[in-house]
Structures are given as structure tokens and as C-alpha cells.
Motif scaffolding. Structure first.
Motif, PDB file in Angstrom:
ATOM      1  N   ASP A   8      34.641   3.319  31.470  1.00 43.26           N
ATOM      2  CA  ASP A   8      35.775   2.493  31.080  1.00 43.26           C
ATOM      3  C   ASP A   8      35.260   1.337  30.233  1.00 43.26           C
ATOM      4  N   ALA A   9      36.049   0.943  29.239  1.00 42.88           N
ATOM      5  CA  ALA A   9      35.621  -0.113  28.316  1.00 42.88           C
ATOM      6  C   ALA A   9      36.865  -0.786  27.750  1.00 42.88           C
TER       7      ALA A   9
ATOM      8  N   THR B  55      26.126  -9.080  32.400  1.00 40.84           N
ATOM      9  CA  THR B  55      26.302  -9.852  33.625  1.00 40.84           C
ATOM     10  C   THR B  55      26.308  -8.949  34.844  1.00 40.84           C
ATOM     11  N   ASN B  56      26.030  -9.566  35.969  1.00 39.70           N
ATOM     12  CA  ASN B  56      26.134  -8.880  37.260  1.00 39.70           C
ATOM     13  C   ASN B  56      26.599  -9.893  38.295  1.00 39.70           C
TER      14      ASN B  56
ATOM     15  N   ILE C 121      30.512  -7.951  32.047  1.00 36.40           N
ATOM     16  CA  ILE C 121      30.427  -7.982  30.588  1.00 36.40           C
ATOM     17  C   ILE C 121      29.274  -7.090  30.135  1.00 36.40           C
ATOM     18  N   TRP C 122      29.553  -6.236  29.173  1.00 35.27           N
ATOM     19  CA  TRP C 122      28.558  -5.330  28.598  1.00 35.27           C
ATOM     20  C   TRP C 122      28.401  -5.624  27.117  1.00 35.27           C
TER      21      TRP C 122
ATOM     22  N   PHE D 295      28.878  -5.629  19.800  1.00 38.46           N
ATOM     23  CA  PHE D 295      30.123  -6.165  20.327  1.00 38.46           C
ATOM     24  C   PHE D 295      30.043  -6.179  21.852  1.00 38.46           C
ATOM     25  N   ALA D 296      30.756  -7.106  22.441  1.00 35.86           N
ATOM     26  CA  ALA D 296      30.841  -7.204  23.894  1.00 35.86           C
ATOM     27  C   ALA D 296      32.102  -6.494  24.358  1.00 35.86           C
ATOM     28  N   PHE D 297      32.087  -6.038  25.594  1.00 36.18           N
ATOM     29  CA  PHE D 297      33.285  -5.437  26.174  1.00 36.18           C
ATOM     30  C   PHE D 297      33.223  -5.588  27.686  1.00 36.18           C
ATOM     31  N   VAL D 298      34.336  -5.300  28.355  1.00 39.50           N
ATOM     32  CA  VAL D 298      34.438  -5.399  29.802  1.00 39.50           C
ATOM     33  C   VAL D 298      34.460  -3.993  30.389  1.00 39.50           C
TER      34      VAL D 298
END
Length: 767
Positions: free
Chosen positions: A108-109, A152-153, A133-134, A121-124
Motif C-alpha cells: 500500500d502506498a 520512520t519507525n 513514512i517511506w 518522493f516520499a509516501f505513506v
């Protein structure tokens, strides 16, 4: 041979030329739900997320897509937009494919956001350890993702990411315990420990010390939404329940304290933004002592770059409230590209969530604040700056549409009187549009567009009018006769499905309503409509109450799906509806069952008199939220309907006050509290008219609805049963104010349509 030739010919026809079928729930669930466009820094690519629904698995999953930004690739797809003739078939025009591709499909993105260099690019994603955040590496030559990793973690999870314009930082939101303070590592360790304690505790009780302890569909559990900033090149920031030690101490909680910062939002534009140099963040937060009864969101600025040993007290001391003098809402800040201004939306009346949203400019050097849409009555919605800071673009709801408009700031400077035509916005695009963004060169606008016949797709158009289209001084809500710019469809994710479905466009009508005001209604006809036949009616009543029906798409209350099984759908934008001026909106305050009820009845009367195909003996009224309240009010004030559907409807206005969370709403609408203005609460309380209830009623409510507590639905159903009124209740233990889970939605539509069929079933000759 003849039969084979005929089959071959049929197979060779385009999809939209083949036999179409009525819209089904399964069709609706198979549509991709396109989100806002995000254009790359070089202006070559557009990222967006699209949600896939798996009905069998009962899931909704977003994925990231990309499409090349090439407005001239296929001129045959251009569509003329106008108020009189909005696009009747979004997503269904002929032409070549637009080249959109899914580029993150193995997880999922959601919410893609470009890095300033355009190489990432960043995505959730919720692939690992909840929402995090990826970062994805992007090949601009091929338009593909070459690698991705988690940034992030956080134990308290993360979303809502933004990349700073200088590329150094990423900011994101997380719901944390406000008592956890210190460095990023110390705060993360504290939050992880408290989460673990809650998880392991055998006691699940909570203690409340202030109001707004729950909101919409969830309990706050002592947490607040805060904004965090971390370096964009951390690798992986390890802050999980089991690994509590970050690789680096860099990063900061930018909004420490016992406040939500940014404020709660149901969607739309972010309530936080970076300055162009990346050194400052502006965000909205409500610091009033009683936020449950306050709409006083202020805008705050805070420096971004902090040393690792900085304390929360230092961050708070450096934070500046720039709109403190306005006691009403200030929201959605957006810095001008040249850094001179912050544009934002503001209201003027404290406690009134449906006051007009003006577009404001804050001068960062002088501190001066100025409304730049003072002579423009509609609400300002989403906003975007032109790259050279010369223009502002925004959307506004007008007469059942959401128009794209622009303001020329240079013309605004020379326009002196408030009614100077140069100070009014210029209209660019009609239709129902939102989610504005502008290409880096300033030549092209991108936005989402929808209609009652199709959900969101992404559109592009020139960033400027083909002719000057303004609102005349004496009729500020009416378009001048002019040709608007043409918008081109950039994506067509749902074309194949929609081309096989028969739908009818929305048809507006007008009548004289309460106070002899012009009131607008809409009609949607069923597929295979025959004007010589009589059709039953589904009479839809919108919620809000300060909202409106229009030529837009809905997955929860879809007029086309309601019409699909042989019904006419009628909708009225009664007094209180948005898009017709603030005076029209304000008319509902303290008059819930007055002018709005009169409008609804007069609107249905008008439709019955002017549309001979309406069977006035087979009509059902359906509403949710305020529409549910109105359904309950109708129960006690007219027997003209064969059935009623009341979803999340307020039944006892006095008890509902103590059950709800956003207290500013009833306190404004009913002009006080139940113990200070009991007469008003009782005047508009449907439960006091229960002796008049006779109409068969379906009651629907969700356990997690904290806007209108489930007790309101139980109270109504109990009353109906004790009054001997034919009634049924659909109860969702796992839904809030809205029914969102796919299979729950399927049951909702089936139960509602079956109930209406039971009492207004078409005669055999119509089936």
C-alpha cells in the motif's frame, strides 16, 4: 457467415458504443478512487495515489501512480467546461490512453510527495509497523521506481509527510502523549513505553480531565497530534516498541504541548506548510481552554532547524502566533514562492464553523493581514500560488459546482474600492473541481474533476482565462456570458468501467422557496428512462446542514446508484446550503425546521407539478446527519411519504448536546446551551412530535459515531416500535458517522434500497 460477421463487428466497436447496463454496487466498488495530483519539480511527471477496493477481502488499498505531463498529446480529449453545460461524462471521452501507470503495487502506498530534486518522493505505507513514512527513488527518464525504503519507525506511527523546499528535512504528523518531552530519542522512548503499558494493562478504563476526549470515531486516549521534523537522509529512523534507539538524535517535535497541532481535519488542504527557504513551518492549532466549544484555530510559525539538545521549552518560546487577534478560524497556510506572504483561509465569527472562508494575505515583513476576497461571497476552498507569486488560484462552490478561479495580485493592488471589478476573482474552469496545483513554469494548472456520472480524474488546463470571466458587481454569484478555458483530461483510470454503464446527467431546476428566495433543486433520472411512464421517487436530504448537493460524485450517497433500479432521485439545496451566498447559509441558524422544511416541501411540490413522470403516491425521504434530523422532523410533520430512511439522525436535541463532541456546533445553531436556551432546543427536537409518527421508517446508526451518538438512533427506534410504526434498525458496531467498510457499505445500500422497494415497489408493468 452473417452471424460471425455481426459478432466481429460488435467486438470491434469501442466500449462506449456497446450495450450498457444500469449502475451496480459492484461497479462502484471496482472504480479506482483518484487522489490529488503532485507535479514533479521539472514539470515532466505527475504523481497521484489511487485507492483500489477489494469487496471480497473487505479492504481499501491505495497505490501510487505516475502519468507524464503532456497536455498536447491528444487534442481530441479536450472538453469545454461551462456553468450551463458542465462535462456530462467525465472519464468517458474518446481518445488515446493518457499513459498513467501504477508504479508502487507491491505494497500500500498513499500521499506521494516529491523531493525538491525530483529524484525521490516520499509516501505513506502501512507495510511495516503501522503507518510510516517511506522514500522511493525515481528514474525520471523512464518514469519508474528503482528502489524504496522506510524512513520512520515511530511507535506512535507517522503520516502527512512534507518535504522541505531545501530538501534537508521531512515533516510528518504523529499522535503522541504530550507529557513526553525532551530530545527526539527521549520523546520517542517515552511514547513507546506508554503505548506498551496501555497494551499490557488489564485495566482499559480512561480518565478524562477536559472535553473533546473523543472525536468523530475515536477516543483521544490522552494523545495529541504533533508535527515532527527529521533529516531526509536518515536511512531508517528506528523508534519502534522494541528498538527504542534512533540512529541519530537529529530531529524535533515542532509542536510540543497539550494541543493538537495541526488541528483535526477531515481532509482537504494541509493545515501546515514550509517557508520557501525551508527554515520555518507554519501550522494551525487551537490553544483555547475549551477547544470543544471553540473554532479559534490560529496560525503559528516555528523555526525548523534545531540542535539535538534543544528543549521543548525553547521550541515553545520561539513559536509565534501570527493570527492571535482573530478569534475565529484561521486555516490552511501557504507561503508565497517569493517568501513575502502567507496566504490562508479565515472566518470572522467565533464559534461558527460555517462562516464564510475568506482568502487572506499575511505580510511576513510588516505583519499586516488583509482579506483579498472581501467582495466575493462564496467560500474559498483549496488554494495554490503561481510560481512567480503574481497570482493565486482557488476553488469555490457556486450553484452546485466547484469552480476554479484566479486572483491577479497586481490588479488587486491598484483596485481601491471593495466593489471595484478588478478586485473580484476571474473564473477559469467550471465543473466540480478541487486539489489545485501549478506546474513549476506557471503555465499549467492541475486539478481533480468529477461529476455525478463519474468520480475524480486529473485534469490540466492553462493557468489563465481565455477571456475575462468575472462576477458582475450587482450579481456576484452569476457568471458573465463568456467562454471559459478548456480543460483536458490527463487520467482515465475508470473509463473502461464507466463506458459500460448507463447513467443520466444531473438536471437542475429552480423554484421560489421560503422567504420567496430562489432555491435550486436537482433531478437524476433512471437508466432507460421513458417519459411516458410514472416513476417512484427517492427524495434525498443532505447533511451538514451547511453543505450542498451538486454535480459531484459520492460513494456513500450516490444518486446514480439510487436511481439505477428504476427511481427518480430528487435533491433540494434548502436554506442553509452552501454555494448560494452567506446570507442563504445563515438562514438556517436557529430555524432548522422552518425555512429548510418549507424549501423541501415546496421543491417536491414543484417537481411533482412540472415533471409528469413523477408518481407522487410513491415517494420515500432519505437523509443522514442533519438529513437524518430532517427525516425525523418530517416524521412528525407530514405523512406525504410512503417511507423514511433516517441515518445518524438527531432525535432529542437536548440529550444530543451532552453526547456530541464539537460543542460549538449546537451552541451556534441553537443559540446557546440547553440550560441557557432550552426553548430553542425543544422547539426543534423531533422527539416531542412522536405522537404524530406514522410513516414506516428505517433507522441506521453506528456505534462509533461520536458526532451524533448511537443512543439517538436507539431512542428513535424504541419510540417507533412503541408507537406501533413499521420500523427496522440497521446497527453497525464498527462504523462511525460514515459507513466506510466495503461490505458494510454493500449491506447499507441493500438494506436501504430494499426498504424503499418494500413501500414504493414499482408496479409489474414497470419492472
Amino acid at each position: 457467415m452473417g452471424a460471425r460477421l455481426l459478432i466481429a463487428c460488435l467486438l470491434s466497436l469501442p466500449l462506449f458504443a456497446q450495450t450498457k447496463h444500469p449502475f451496480t454496487f459492484e461497479d462502484m466498488m471496482s472504480l479506482k478512487r483518484v487522489e490529488e495530483p503532485v507535479v514533479s519539480p521539472d514539470g515532466e511527471w505527475v504523481l497521484f495515489a489511487a485507492v483500489d477496493v477489494d469487496l471480497k477481502a473487505n479492504t481499501k488499498t491505495p497505490h501510487v501512480w505516475v502519468v507524464p505531463l503532456n497536455p498536447t498529446a491528444d487534442p481530441s480529449t479536450k472538453v469545454k467546461d461551462s456553468q450551463a453545460n458542465p462535462p456530462p461524462s467525465l472519464g468517458m471521452t474518446s481518445g488515446k490512453g493518457s499513459g498513467e501507470r501504477e508504479i508502487i503495487s507491491d505494497q500500500d502506498a498513499d500521499r506521494p510527495r516529491w523531493a525538491p530534486d525530483g529524484k525521490r518522493f516520499a509516501f505513506v505505507s502501512t507495510k511495516e509497523n503501522g503507518s510510516q513514512i517511506w522514500i522511493a527513488d525515481f528514474d525520471g527518464a523512464t518514469g519508474t521506481v528503482t528502489d524504496k525504503h522506510r524512513l520512520t519507525n515511530f511507535a506512535t506511527e507517522a503520516d502527512g509527510e512534507l518535504w522541505s523546499p531545501d530538501g534537508k528535512y521531512i515533516v510528518f504528523k504523529s499522535d503522541v502523549y504530550p507529557e513526553c518531552v525532551g530530545t527526539l530519542a527521549e520523546e520517542a522512548t517515552c511514547n513507546a513505553r506508554k503505548l506498551e503499558e496501555v497494551k499490557e494493562s488489564k485495566v482499559k478504563a480512561q480518565i478524562f480531565t477536559h472535553l473533546l476526549y473523543r472525536h468523530w470515531n475515536a477516543y483521544k486516549e490522552g494523545k495529541r497530534t504533533h508535527l515532527f521534523v527529521v533529516p531526509a537522509d536518515l536511512g531508517a529512523l528506528v523508534l519502534s516498541r522494541r528498538a527504542l534507539y534512533p540512529i541519530t538524535n537529529d530531529g524535533r517535535d515542532l509542536t510540543p504541548g497539550d494541543y493538537d497541532a495541526p488541528v483535526f481535519s477531515l481532509g482537504g488542504q494541509d493545515d501546515y506548510a514550509f517557508s520557501p527557504d525551508g527554515k520555518e513551518l507554519c501550522y494551525a492549532s487551537n490553544h483555547d481552554a475549551m477547544p470543544a466549544a471553540s473554532t479559534n484555530n490560529d496560525l503559528f510559525t516555528v523555526p525548523v532547524d534545531w540542535p539535538a539538545n534543544a528543549t521543548s521549552a525553547q521550541v515553545i518560546a520561539a513559536t509565534k502566533d501570527i493570527t492571535a487577534e482573530n478569534k475565529a478560524a484561521d486555516n490552511t497556510p501557504l507561503y508565497s514562492p517569493d517568501g513575502k506572504y502567507i496566504a490562508y483561509r479565515a472566518q470572522q465569527r467565533p464559534g461558527y464553523e460555517s462562516d464564510r472562508f475568506r482568502l487572506m494575505l499575511y505580510d511576513r515583513k510588516t505583519g499586516e493581514k488583509k482579506s483579498i476576497t472581501e467582495g466575493f461571497d462564496p467560500w474559498v476552498r483549496s488554494v495554490a500560488w503561481a510560481p512567480h507569486s503574481t497570482h493565486l488560484f482557488f476553488t469555490a462552490e457556486i450553484d452546485g459546482h466547484s469552480q476554479v478561479l484566479q486572483l491577479d495580485l497586481e490588479l488587486l493592488r491598484v483596485a481601491k474600492p471593495e466593489n471595484d471589478i478588478r478586485s473580484l476573482p476571474q473564473s477559469l474552469y467550471s465543473g466540480f473541481n478541487d486539489d489545485l496545483t501549478v506546474t513549476p513554469d506557471g503555465s499549467t494548472l492541475l486539478f481533480t474533476g468529477m461529476s455525478v456520472m463519474a468520480p475524480n480524474e486529473i485534469f490540466i488546463g492553462r493557468a489563465g482565462p481565455s477571456e475575462s470571466c468575472t462576477y458582475p458587481k450587482d450579481h456576484p454569484l452569476e457568471f458573465q456570458s463568456c467562454i471559459l478555458s478548456s480543460a483536458q483530461r490527463l487520467t482515465r483510470l475508470n473509463r473502461a468501467i464507466l463506458s459500460q454503464i448507463e447513467m443520466k446527467p444531473i438536471e437542475p431546476f429552480e423554484f421560489s422557496g421560503a422567504h420567496d428566495d430562489k432555491v435550486q433543486g436537482f433531478l437524476v433520472k433512471p437508466p432507460n428512462f421513458d417519459p411516458s411512464k410514472k416513476y417512484p421517487v427517492k427524495f434525498l436530504i443532505h447533511g451538514g446542514p451547511e453543505s450542498a448537493w451538486g454535480d459531484d460524485w459520492s460513494y456513500r450517497w450516490n444518486p446514480e446508484l439510487f436511481a439505477a433500479n428504476g427511481y427518480l432521485v430528487i435533491m433540494i439545496n434548502f436554506h442553509g446550503s452552501t454555494g448560494y451566498g452567506q446570507k442563504f447559509i445563515d438562514a438556517i441558524n436557529g430555524d432548522w425546521g422552518g425555512a429548510p422544511f418549507e424549501d423541501l416541501m415546496k421543491g417536491l411540490d414543484y417537481a411533482e407539478q412540472h415533471y409528469p413522470f413523477i408518481d407522487k403516491d410513491r415517494e420515500c425521504a432519505l437523509g443522514a446527519s442533519y438529513g437524518g434530523w430532517m427525516a425525523n422532523w418530517i416524521l412528525g410533520h407530514t405523512n406525504r411519504f410512503k417511507c423514511i430512511v433516517s441515518h445518524d439522525g438527531q432525535f432529542n436535541t437536548e440529550s444530543a448536546y451532552g453526547d456530541t463532541e464539537e460543542l460549538w456546533f449546537p451552541e451556534w445553531e441553537f443559540k446557546g446551551m440547553p440550560w441557557t436556551n432550552r426553548e430553542m432546543y425543544r422547539k426543534w427536537s423531533p422527539h416531542l412530535f412522536a405522537t404524530n409518527f406514522k410513516t414506516p421508517t428505517l433507522v441506521i446508526h453506528g456505534q462509533l459515531d461520536y458526532r451524533l451518538d448511537v443512543s439517538q438512533g436507539f431512542d428513535l427506534f424504541t419510540t417507533l416500535q412503541r408507537q406501533g410504526v413499521p420500523s427496522k434498525m440497521l446497527y453497525f458496531p464498527d462504523e462511525g458517522h460514515w459507513v466506510l467498510k466495503p461490505q458494510n457499505s454493500q449491506l447499507w445500500y441493500k438494506t436501504v434500497n430494499d426498504w424503499v422497494d418494500q413501500w414504493t415497489k414499482p408496479v409489474a408493468s414497470e419492472q
